[in-house]
Design an enzyme around this catalytic site. Structure first.
Site, PDB file in Angstrom:
ATOM      1  N   ASP A  43       0.804  -1.230   0.000  1.00  0.00           N
ATOM      2  CA  ASP A  43       0.000   0.000   0.000  1.00  0.00           C
ATOM      3  C   ASP A  43       0.835   1.279   0.000  1.00  0.00           C
ATOM      4  O   ASP A  43       1.981   1.297   0.446  1.00  0.00           O
ATOM      5  CB  ASP A  43      -0.979   0.018   1.175  1.00  0.00           C
ATOM      6  CG  ASP A  43      -0.288  -0.138   2.533  1.00  0.00           C
ATOM      7  OD1 ASP A  43       0.678  -0.925   2.636  1.00  0.00           O
ATOM      8  OD2 ASP A  43      -0.708   0.534   3.497  1.00  0.00           O
ATOM      9  N   GLU A  47      -0.659  -1.957   5.133  1.00  0.00           N
ATOM     10  CA  GLU A  47       0.205  -1.902   6.323  1.00  0.00           C
ATOM     11  C   GLU A  47       0.050  -0.570   7.055  1.00  0.00           C
ATOM     12  O   GLU A  47       0.220  -0.505   8.271  1.00  0.00           O
ATOM     13  CB  GLU A  47       1.674  -2.109   5.915  1.00  0.00           C
ATOM     14  CG  GLU A  47       2.611  -2.369   7.085  1.00  0.00           C
ATOM     15  CD  GLU A  47       2.957  -1.127   7.883  1.00  0.00           C
ATOM     16  OE1 GLU A  47       3.100  -1.231   9.114  1.00  0.00           O
ATOM     17  OE2 GLU A  47       3.064  -0.032   7.296  1.00  0.00           O
TER      18      GLU A  47
HETATM   19 ZN   LIG Z   1       4.943   3.814   6.465  1.00  0.00          ZN
HETATM   20 ZN   LIG Z   2       6.334   1.001   5.607  1.00  0.00          ZN
END
Ligand SMILES: [Zn+2]
Ligand SMILES: [Zn+2]
Length: 400
Positions: free
Chosen positions: A85, A142
């Site tokens: 991401d 994440e």
């Molecule tokens: Zn980050």
């Molecule tokens: Zn990262």
């Protein structure tokens, strides 16, 4: 088999695909997608795995992809993880591969992580393990949404059961060609809060007839730092950062309320459990003093990454083989957060940093900075490191 020969072969193989790695990384860099929206990124990963003839499952943890590379004979399973991401930040770089999407950019290097793992997949198809298999985990979200947890709920660590997991993060504090790792407790627990201070609106000219939420908030902001400096053991690290404040309407209006968003970082579990109560007490005291009220929403986020110290010799071997001796150094824990922690809670794991700093190329900006960029010479090194780690870990599991 002559190990040194095979292993230096890995680095040579990685360098052979350097141009491909750069092209993949630049494609991903130009097309960033935020957490759980990584649909095109996921398709891009799936297409590469299909071309490599690697079996995979998609839709794990919503947009995640899991590939499996089987060795010649059955055996243990080692997993390698990359996150996919991007961040909701405007890319400020003036380069041909800058983000094409307004307000979104790969400024945490997850495009590099995805590319490096695709590179490792390529190397592993040529350098298959003798026994056992390597699971390739391409994880969404994440950056605050806990994509790792979603993948674990969808069974990513099962069938075949993962026995060791590793992953890396590119980092501007290490030069290209170097790597660092923190043994044991290596990253902070990252919690989040939303705080609203309620006053009483009114005319700017008549403050005595209202309760100025902005004036109260300014007291609150500095008092929260007193928790850090005066209420906890100075040897136990604590960060309280307010990253966003919103409130008010116009210069001649007393703001009825102010909303603050922030994060709390700790390394110590006991301390972590005390912060919400301390914040409530301090904020309530200030609000009481000035006739305001508050609401605190406190949410527990990622736990700390705990690196399994018994895996450090395997990482050392990978570093010595791929980067050369003396390139791995031990680092202190970071107050940054990382949802790799969820995997490392389930199975022995090790998360390390790959150097991408190169002064001459200007890749010196920290993660999440609008100018963040990587030295692309690190891409093949990362792919070869992960591959070497997986092959060494499998050998160790067979022999244990
Ligand atoms: Zn980050
Ligand atoms: Zn990262």
């Amino acid at each position: 088999m002559n190990e040194t020969k095979q292993e230096s072969q890995l680095l040579a193989d990685a360098k052979n695909i350097h141009q491909e790695l750069i092209a993949w990384r630049r494609h991903l860099h130009q097309h960033p997608e935020l957490g759980f929206e990584e649909n095109d990124t996921s398709l891009f990963v799936q297409e590469r795995l299909r071309q490599l003839g690697i079996e995979f499952q998609s839709g794990i943890g919503r947009t995640g992809v899991v590939g499996l590379i089987k060795g010649d004979e059955p055996g243990p399973t080692v997993a390698l993880r990359a996150d996919m991401d991007a961040l909701p930040i405007q890319d400020a770089k003036n380069v041909p591969y800058a983000s094409k999407i307004e307000g979104k950019a790969h400024l945490c290097g997850h495009d590099a992580h995805t590319t490096i793992l695709l590179g490792a997949a390529t190397l592993l198809t040529k350098n298959k393990p003798k026994k056992g298999q390597v699971k390739l985990i391409f994880q969404p979200a994440e950056e605050g949404f806990g994509g790792a947890n979603e993948m674990i709920k969808d069974g990513v660590l099962k069938n075949p059961d993962v026995e060791i997991i590793s992953g890396l993060h590119v980092h501007h504090t290490a030069e290209t060609g170097f790597t660092t790792v923190c043994p044991g407790l290596s990253s902070a627990a990252t919690d989040m809060f939303n705080l609203t201070i309620h006053g009483k609106g009114g005319h700017a000219a008549h403050p005595h007839l209202s309760v100025d939420s902005i004036a109260v908030t300014s007291e609150v902001v500095s008092a929260l730092q007193q928790i850090v400096s005066r209420q906890v053991d100075p040897i136990a690290p604590l960060v309280i950062t307010i990253g966003k404040i919103e409130g008010g309407y116009a210069r001649n209006v007393i703001a009825p309320s102010v909303r603050l968003e922030g994060t709390v970082r700790t390394l110590d579990l006991q301390l972590r459990s005390e912060i919400e109560e301390k914040m409530n007490r301090v904020v309530k005291g200030i609000c009481d003093a000035f006739g305001a009220t508050h609401e605190l929403e406190y949410e527990y986020g990622y736990p700390s990454v705990i690196n399994d110290e018994t895996l450090i010799p395997i990482l050392q071997e990978a570093s010595d083989t791929i980067l050369g001796t003396g390139k791995l150094s031990l680092a202190k824990p970071s107050m940054g957060g990382e949802d790799f922690s969820y995997y490392a809670q389930q199975v022995p794991g090790i998360f390390f940093r790959l150097g991408i700093r190169n002064e001459s190329k200007g890749t010196t900006f920290p993660l999440h900075h609008p100018m963040f960029d990587i030295d692309e010479d690190a891409l093949p090194l990362g792919s070869a490191m992960l591959t070497q780690f997986a092959l060494s870990a499998l050998r160790r599991l067979e022999n244990s």
